[in-house]
Design a protein around this motif. Structure first.
Motif, PDB file in Angstrom:
ATOM      1  N   GLY A   1      91.517  -0.316  18.027  1.00 42.79           N
ATOM      2  CA  GLY A   1      90.181  -0.898  17.854  1.00 42.79           C
ATOM      3  C   GLY A   1      90.203  -2.149  17.004  1.00 42.79           C
ATOM      4  O   GLY A   1      91.245  -2.564  16.496  1.00 42.79           O
TER       5      GLY A   1
ATOM      6  N   PHE B   1      94.110   3.497  16.965  1.00 41.25           N
ATOM      7  CA  PHE B   1      93.127   3.639  18.044  1.00 41.25           C
ATOM      8  C   PHE B   1      92.938   2.349  18.848  1.00 41.25           C
ATOM      9  O   PHE B   1      92.129   2.304  19.770  1.00 41.25           O
ATOM     10  CB  PHE B   1      91.767   4.083  17.467  1.00 41.25           C
ATOM     11  CG  PHE B   1      91.789   5.492  16.918  1.00 41.25           C
ATOM     12  CD1 PHE B   1      91.421   6.572  17.709  1.00 41.25           C
ATOM     13  CD2 PHE B   1      92.215   5.744  15.620  1.00 41.25           C
ATOM     14  CE1 PHE B   1      91.458   7.875  17.213  1.00 41.25           C
ATOM     15  CE2 PHE B   1      92.250   7.037  15.109  1.00 41.25           C
ATOM     16  CZ  PHE B   1      91.875   8.101  15.916  1.00 41.25           C
TER      17      PHE B   1
ATOM     18  N   GLU C   1      82.091   6.477  24.108  1.00 41.40           N
ATOM     19  CA  GLU C   1      82.993   5.829  23.148  1.00 41.40           C
ATOM     20  C   GLU C   1      84.005   4.893  23.808  1.00 41.40           C
ATOM     21  O   GLU C   1      84.735   5.298  24.711  1.00 41.40           O
ATOM     22  CB  GLU C   1      83.737   6.902  22.361  1.00 41.40           C
ATOM     23  CG  GLU C   1      84.601   6.331  21.230  1.00 41.40           C
ATOM     24  CD  GLU C   1      84.932   7.391  20.198  1.00 41.40           C
ATOM     25  OE1 GLU C   1      84.099   7.621  19.305  1.00 41.40           O
ATOM     26  OE2 GLU C   1      86.002   8.001  20.304  1.00 41.40           O
TER      27      GLU C   1
ATOM     28  N   GLY D   1      84.485  10.497  24.277  1.00 36.41           N
ATOM     29  CA  GLY D   1      85.400   9.368  24.386  1.00 36.41           C
ATOM     30  C   GLY D   1      86.346   9.493  25.559  1.00 36.41           C
ATOM     31  O   GLY D   1      86.151   8.897  26.625  1.00 36.41           O
ATOM     32  N   THR D   2      87.380  10.307  25.385  1.00 32.72           N
ATOM     33  CA  THR D   2      88.475  10.397  26.356  1.00 32.72           C
ATOM     34  C   THR D   2      87.989  10.637  27.784  1.00 32.72           C
ATOM     35  O   THR D   2      88.440   9.956  28.727  1.00 32.72           O
ATOM     36  CB  THR D   2      89.435  11.535  25.937  1.00 32.72           C
ATOM     37  OG1 THR D   2      89.765  11.356  24.555  1.00 32.72           O
ATOM     38  CG2 THR D   2      90.698  11.531  26.774  1.00 32.72           C
TER      39      THR D   2
ATOM     40  N   LEU E   1      85.510   2.064  18.447  1.00 27.83           N
ATOM     41  CA  LEU E   1      86.554   2.207  17.427  1.00 27.83           C
ATOM     42  C   LEU E   1      86.822   0.856  16.779  1.00 27.83           C
ATOM     43  O   LEU E   1      86.981  -0.149  17.489  1.00 27.83           O
ATOM     44  CB  LEU E   1      87.827   2.725  18.079  1.00 27.83           C
ATOM     45  CG  LEU E   1      88.128   4.235  18.016  1.00 27.83           C
ATOM     46  CD1 LEU E   1      88.154   4.748  16.581  1.00 27.83           C
ATOM     47  CD2 LEU E   1      87.187   5.045  18.855  1.00 27.83           C
TER      48      LEU E   1
ATOM     49  N   SER F   1      94.532   6.667  21.186  1.00 23.17           N
ATOM     50  CA  SER F   1      94.376   7.554  20.030  1.00 23.17           C
ATOM     51  C   SER F   1      95.671   8.339  19.872  1.00 23.17           C
ATOM     52  O   SER F   1      96.514   8.340  20.780  1.00 23.17           O
ATOM     53  CB  SER F   1      93.202   8.526  20.250  1.00 23.17           C
ATOM     54  OG  SER F   1      93.610   9.639  21.007  1.00 23.17           O
TER      55      SER F   1
ATOM     56  N   LYS G   1      87.247   3.658  23.422  1.00 24.29           N
ATOM     57  CA  LYS G   1      88.379   4.212  22.656  1.00 24.29           C
ATOM     58  C   LYS G   1      89.663   3.812  23.383  1.00 24.29           C
ATOM     59  O   LYS G   1      90.136   4.543  24.262  1.00 24.29           O
ATOM     60  CB  LYS G   1      88.191   5.740  22.644  1.00 24.29           C
ATOM     61  CG  LYS G   1      89.222   6.537  21.922  1.00 24.29           C
ATOM     62  CD  LYS G   1      88.846   8.029  21.991  1.00 24.29           C
ATOM     63  CE  LYS G   1      89.809   8.896  21.227  1.00 24.29           C
ATOM     64  NZ  LYS G   1      89.498  10.333  21.342  1.00 24.29           N
TER      65      LYS G   1
ATOM     66  N   LYS H   1      83.070   3.388  14.641  1.00 21.46           N
ATOM     67  CA  LYS H   1      83.930   4.562  14.501  1.00 21.46           C
ATOM     68  C   LYS H   1      85.191   4.147  13.763  1.00 21.46           C
ATOM     69  O   LYS H   1      86.005   3.368  14.269  1.00 21.46           O
ATOM     70  CB  LYS H   1      84.262   5.066  15.902  1.00 21.46           C
ATOM     71  CG  LYS H   1      84.821   6.439  15.954  1.00 21.46           C
ATOM     72  CD  LYS H   1      83.681   7.466  15.925  1.00 21.46           C
ATOM     73  CE  LYS H   1      84.179   8.834  15.570  1.00 21.46           C
ATOM     74  NZ  LYS H   1      85.282   9.298  16.389  1.00 21.46           N
TER      75      LYS H   1
END
Ligand SMILES: O=C(O)c1ccccc1NCC(=O)[C@H](O)[C@H](O)COP(=O)(O)O
Length: 252
Positions: A96, A94, A54, A234-235, A88, A59, A56, A115
């Protein structure tokens, strides 16, 4: 939409923003959507764990923002062996954008998940997508019409759930790709036990993803053993070297 009074303040804020977000100006038609299940099968066939990596930028549970170019990040993830990507498009919480999504989809040849927290049909028209995420909890009775609307546009659909009741609702609504989110949207904590508890309720015929909170090779193996066909990460991929991180999960 379902009542959202049991979500964390950050999630309430995400939903409030999502309600205000406009959709596309005209209906999109995707005639070349890349299939998530086919990408998972291809990964498994050559011995890779099917990882959806992801992009990202930030968040509500991450400190700071990764300012890296989404296209460069995406290319590194694919070079690390990702079967698919998630990008995202939610801007306020986020970092995105639909522009990020479009640029990434153009730059890679794997399926790219959009996402976001989509609530209305016209929001589907903001960008052509291979697969969109629809969250059962937030859509309630609108889930089935939203699945139909996405499919009518040629998009695949990943329905996100967090409980056995939501699995039943997703299956009734026609979901074929189901993601169990390990993140509790009331407390924002992740617990991989959620996937293990809920996965048995998902029909064998569905493509099943484990989402959120996966941060080690051992956890990838744990989710695969519990029945995950794919892993959304993601993270733990964004934090550090995305190519090396992806490769570690793909080869776990
Ligand atoms: O990631 C968050 O902080 C978050 C907060 C509130 C609602 C949703 C949130 N995340 C969305 C996601 O689904 C994750 O980005 C995705 O599953 C990857 O999770 P992770 O590997 O834990 O970054």
């Amino acid at each position: 939409m379902n009542s959202s009074n049991e979500v964390a303040p950050a999630v309430q804020s995400i939903l409030d923003a999502a309600r205000e977000r406009p959709g596309g100006s005209s209906r999109v038609a995707v005639d070349d959507a890349r299939s998530l299940p086919a990408a998972f099968d291809a990964a498994k066939a050559d011995g890779r764990n099917p990882v959806v990596a992801e992009v990202k930028p930030t968040s509500p549970t991450t400190e700071g923002t990764n300012e890296g170019d989404p296209v460069e990040l995406a290319r590194e993830m694919v070079a690390g062996g990702a079967a698919a990507l998630s990008v995202l498009t939610e801007p306020e919480h986020f970092g995105g954008s639909v522009e990020n999504y479009e640029r990434v989809r153009e730059a890679v040849d794997v399926p790219v998940l959009r996402k976001d927290f989509l609530l209305t049909e016209s929001q589907l028209d903001a960008v052509e997508a291979d697969v969109v995420l629809l969250i059962a909890r937030f859509l309630g009775d609108d889930l089935a019409p939203m699945i139909d609307a996405a499919r009518e546009r040629g998009m695949g659909v990943l329905v996100e759930v967090h409980s056995e009741d939501e699995v039943a609702a997703a299956v009734d609504a026609g979901a074929e790709i189901i993601g169990i989110n390990n993140r509790d949207l009331a407390a924002l904590e992740t617990d991989l036990g959620t996937f293990e508890a809920v996965a048995p309720a998902v029909p064998e015929s569905a493509t099943l993803l484990a989402e959120s909170g996966i941060s080690s090779a051992a956890e990838v193996r744990r989710m695969r053993e519990a029945g995950a066909d794919g892993l959304l990460i993601g993270t733990a991929i964004m934090d550090g070297d995305p190519r090396e991180n992806t490769s570690d999960f793909v080869n776990a």
